[in-house]
Write a protein that holds these residues in place. Structure first.
Motif, PDB file in Angstrom:
ATOM      1  N   PHE A 132       1.920  11.317  -2.585  1.00 27.26           N
ATOM      2  CA  PHE A 132       2.178  10.853  -3.958  1.00 27.26           C
ATOM      3  C   PHE A 132       1.530   9.495  -4.189  1.00 27.26           C
ATOM      4  CE2 PHE A 132       4.594   8.632  -7.203  1.00 27.26           C
ATOM      5  CZ  PHE A 132       4.637   9.575  -8.219  1.00 27.26           C
ATOM      6  N   ASP A 133       1.697   8.571  -3.230  1.00 24.86           N
ATOM      7  CA  ASP A 133       1.102   7.245  -3.375  1.00 24.86           C
ATOM      8  C   ASP A 133      -0.417   7.325  -3.453  1.00 24.86           C
ATOM      9  OD1 ASP A 133       3.536   5.972  -3.409  1.00 24.86           O
ATOM     10  OD2 ASP A 133       3.523   5.455  -1.274  1.00 24.86           O
ATOM     11  N   LEU A 134      -1.012   8.209  -2.663  1.00 25.29           N
ATOM     12  CA  LEU A 134      -2.467   8.341  -2.676  1.00 25.29           C
ATOM     13  C   LEU A 134      -2.953   8.987  -3.965  1.00 25.29           C
ATOM     14  CD1 LEU A 134      -4.901   7.737  -0.870  1.00 25.29           C
ATOM     15  CD2 LEU A 134      -4.696  10.034   0.075  1.00 25.29           C
ATOM     16  N   LEU A 141      -1.584   0.996   0.392  1.00 26.54           N
ATOM     17  CA  LEU A 141      -1.344  -0.354  -0.134  1.00 26.54           C
ATOM     18  C   LEU A 141      -0.026  -0.440  -0.884  1.00 26.54           C
ATOM     19  CD1 LEU A 141      -4.785  -1.506  -1.599  1.00 26.54           C
ATOM     20  CD2 LEU A 141      -3.394  -2.769   0.045  1.00 26.54           C
ATOM     21  N   GLN A 142       0.491   0.694  -1.345  1.00 28.17           N
ATOM     22  CA  GLN A 142       1.625   0.677  -2.267  1.00 28.17           C
ATOM     23  C   GLN A 142       2.858   0.028  -1.663  1.00 28.17           C
ATOM     24  OE1 GLN A 142       1.189   1.646  -5.484  1.00 28.17           O
ATOM     25  NE2 GLN A 142       3.157   0.620  -5.771  1.00 28.17           N
ATOM     26  N   ILE A 153      -2.467 -10.125  -0.439  1.00 31.01           N
ATOM     27  CA  ILE A 153      -2.929  -9.100   0.491  1.00 31.01           C
ATOM     28  C   ILE A 153      -4.411  -9.331   0.725  1.00 31.01           C
ATOM     29  CG2 ILE A 153      -3.214  -6.618   0.892  1.00 31.01           C
ATOM     30  CD1 ILE A 153      -0.930  -6.186  -1.156  1.00 31.01           C
ATOM     31  N   PHE A 154      -4.813  -9.410   1.996  1.00 29.67           N
ATOM     32  CA  PHE A 154      -6.209  -9.633   2.347  1.00 29.67           C
ATOM     33  C   PHE A 154      -6.701  -8.476   3.210  1.00 29.67           C
ATOM     34  CE2 PHE A 154      -4.323 -13.996   2.263  1.00 29.67           C
ATOM     35  CZ  PHE A 154      -4.889 -14.406   1.068  1.00 29.67           C
ATOM     36  N   ILE A 155      -7.813  -7.883   2.835  1.00 28.57           N
ATOM     37  CA  ILE A 155      -8.452  -6.833   3.633  1.00 28.57           C
ATOM     38  C   ILE A 155      -9.849  -7.314   3.985  1.00 28.57           C
ATOM     39  CG2 ILE A 155      -9.166  -4.421   3.713  1.00 28.57           C
ATOM     40  CD1 ILE A 155      -7.092  -3.820   1.558  1.00 28.57           C
ATOM     41  N   ASN A 156     -10.084  -7.547   5.257  1.00 25.76           N
ATOM     42  CA  ASN A 156     -11.372  -8.046   5.730  1.00 25.76           C
ATOM     43  C   ASN A 156     -12.085  -6.928   6.493  1.00 25.76           C
ATOM     44  OD1 ASN A 156     -10.449 -10.601   4.818  1.00 25.76           O
ATOM     45  ND2 ASN A 156      -9.408 -10.915   6.767  1.00 25.76           N
TER      46      ASN A 156
END
Length: 514
Positions: A132-134, A141-142, A153-156
């Motif tokens: 459902f979240d996807l 991330l939800q 929120i950091f995504i490297n």
């Protein structure tokens, strides 16, 4: 009752066969990461973590199965929308949940055959929620977006995900995608679903993505010019704060609360200044609550962050949001782009009592100060600067970048004539030595006109007390416009208390005012 893949069903058999084919091709799989698990030391699960299974073991989520189920549900939803094109978003989600539950039941039966034992209800629920979240939210991330304690929120790159919490901690958590391409596709899906905004691509031709998420968070993604996909999501933990809330947080004391309230009600032009993530926008939201509910004003922003039109308090807000270009250029200009400068000139024609700019960062500074000097009071804005002593230099820099005929002296003159108060928000971060991050107002400057060398002159009405190791703003002197503030209800006797109404000095691990 679950549909069994062992019985012929023309609607679901192809899906069951697809699961079996994928599992046969993949062979024995390594255990997938646990939902809410960690990719690094010190990681913590997000809120709304999945129900526990057994003795404290969280359900394992097979994200390959999640993607497969999501694809099947997406195809069936697309067919449904072709048949019923007017289906509302809520109805789509309702239909989506039914389809997800059906496909998860099929997956569960296939897993039971493979394992020789049934899946648990907790695992099925975890898979269903992940699908459902996807399909309808922000995927993995939800959970972080639903956590009120998460500030950033950091995504490297897809393997490296970090959370900043409101108490100052920075924690590494599990990846939110299993590949860089999966992360990019998630971002594209989020961009397509984001309400109130046109679709924004993320590709080699357009490697930047900036958008406002449904909860008001601000997302910036970059690809190609970085080694992988880099994402920053800035949360808004206090969307509808008032000055009393900031007193409770220790950002201001009751004396400064009364002073700032009077500044807004006396229609003084106020610029809030500070570094990144110091709390400027939060303070600006709180000041807006001091504007009369029926007073007509506009908010001008690159992305909505002030939420004055959603706070249930103001009834005459004109919210205006800039728009990015669609990537094309026509006659040397970015097609479709609407800048803050464009919004400013339109706002000036809308019979507004005030204009509020969420963040002045470019040529709109010229129009902002022109609005402040044309007799219209009570305008508010924020500006990035590293200290109160460089505010006017920052204004001059933006003037010089705006147009070729602008000058430093013009910037100084308009700032001196238009601004009444500058409020500086400071941040002291002691998390590296086991302490906390402190955000507070440290200075309130009154702009009093042109001073030596043509620069604006100021009085420091509130400021720190180095001799007491107090970095927060305490009363230092009366402003020249004290009578205007009295007429707005301010008790000037509050300025006679040298320590303000703080119960004591700020408890820092390293004392002293830098």
């Amino acid at each position: 009752m679950r549909a069994s893949p062992l019985h012929h069903n023309p609607q679901v058999t192809p899906f069951a066969e697809r699961i079996a084919a994928q599992e046969h091709a993949a062979g024995p799989a390594a255990a997938p990461p646990q939902a809410g698990g960690s990719a690094g030391p010190g990681a913590v699960p997000g809120p709304g973590s999945l129900p526990e299974q057994g003795a404290g073991v969280r359900p394992v989520v097979d994200y390959a199965a999640v993607r497969l189920i999501k694809r099947e549900v997406g195809e069936r939803l697309t067919s449904l929308l072709r048949a019923s094109p007017g289906l509302s978003a809520a109805a789509q989600e309702q239909q989506g949940r039914a389809l997800i539950n059906e496909q998860v039941a099929i997956w569960s039966d296939a897993e039971a055959v493979k394992r020789g034992t049934s899946t648990s209800s907790a695992e099925d629920a975890a898979i269903a929620q992940a699908v459902f979240d996807l399909q309808f939210r922000a995927g993995r991330l939800q959970a972080h977006l639903d956590n009120p304690a998460v500030e950033n929120i950091f995504i490297n790159g897809y393997t490296d995900v970090w959370l900043d919490f409101t108490d100052g901690r920075r924690v590494q958590v599990a990846p939110v995608a299993d590949s860089d391409e999966e992360l990019r596709e998630l971002l594209r899906d989020v961009a397509r679903r984001t309400t109130g905004q046109s679709e924004r691509s993320l590709s080699t031709a357009d490697p930047f993505l900036a958008l406002r998420l449904e909860d008001g968070s601000r997302l910036q993604a970059v690809i190609d010019v970085t080694p992988g996909t880099y994402v920053t999501i800035r949360r808004h933990s206090m969307r509808h704060a008032d000055l009393g809330d900031l007193v409770g947080l220790g950002m201001i004391d009751p004396t400064l609360e009364s002073f700032l309230r009077a500044c807004v009600r006396a229609e003084k032009n106020v610029m809030i200044v500070g570094g990144q993530a110091a709390g400027k926008t939060t303070l600006l939201r709180a000041l807006l609550k001091e504007i009369d509910p029926d007073e007509r004003f506009a908010t001008l922003e690159t992305e909505y962050e002030l939420f004055a039109h959603e706070n249930g308090f103001h009834r005459q807000v004109v919210p205006m949001e800039a728009r990015q270009s669609n990537g094309e250029r026509v006659d040397g200009h970015s097609a479709g782009e609407i800048t803050l400068m464009d919004l400013m000139y339109r706002a000036l024609r809308m019979t507004l009592a005030r204009i509020v700019v969420g963040e002045v960062r470019g040529p709109e500074i010229v129009a902002m100060l022109q609005a402040m000097t044309n007799g219209q009071g009570g305008n508010l804005c924020t500006l990035h600067a590293i200290g109160p002593q460089v505010v006017f230099d920052r204004i001059a820099e933006l003037y010089l970048l705006a147009q070729a005929n602008m000058s430093e002296q013009l910037a100084y003159r308009q700032a001196a004539n238009g601004l009444h108060f500058i409020v500086f928000v400071s941040s002291v971060d002691e998390t590296k030595i086991g302490g906390h991050r402190h955000r507070f107002v440290s200075h309130v400057l009154e702009v009093t006109g042109i001073g030596e060398g043509g620069r604006p002159d100021t009085n420091t009405i509130f400021g720190p007390r180095p001799e007491w190791s107090e970095p927060r703003a305490v009363p230092l002197m009366y402003p020249r416009c004290i009578n205007d503030l009295r007429r707005a209800g301010f008790d000037s006797d509050l300025l006679n208390a040298p320590q303000g109404t703080w119960p004591g000095v700020l408890p820092l691990m390293v004392e002293g005012v830098s």
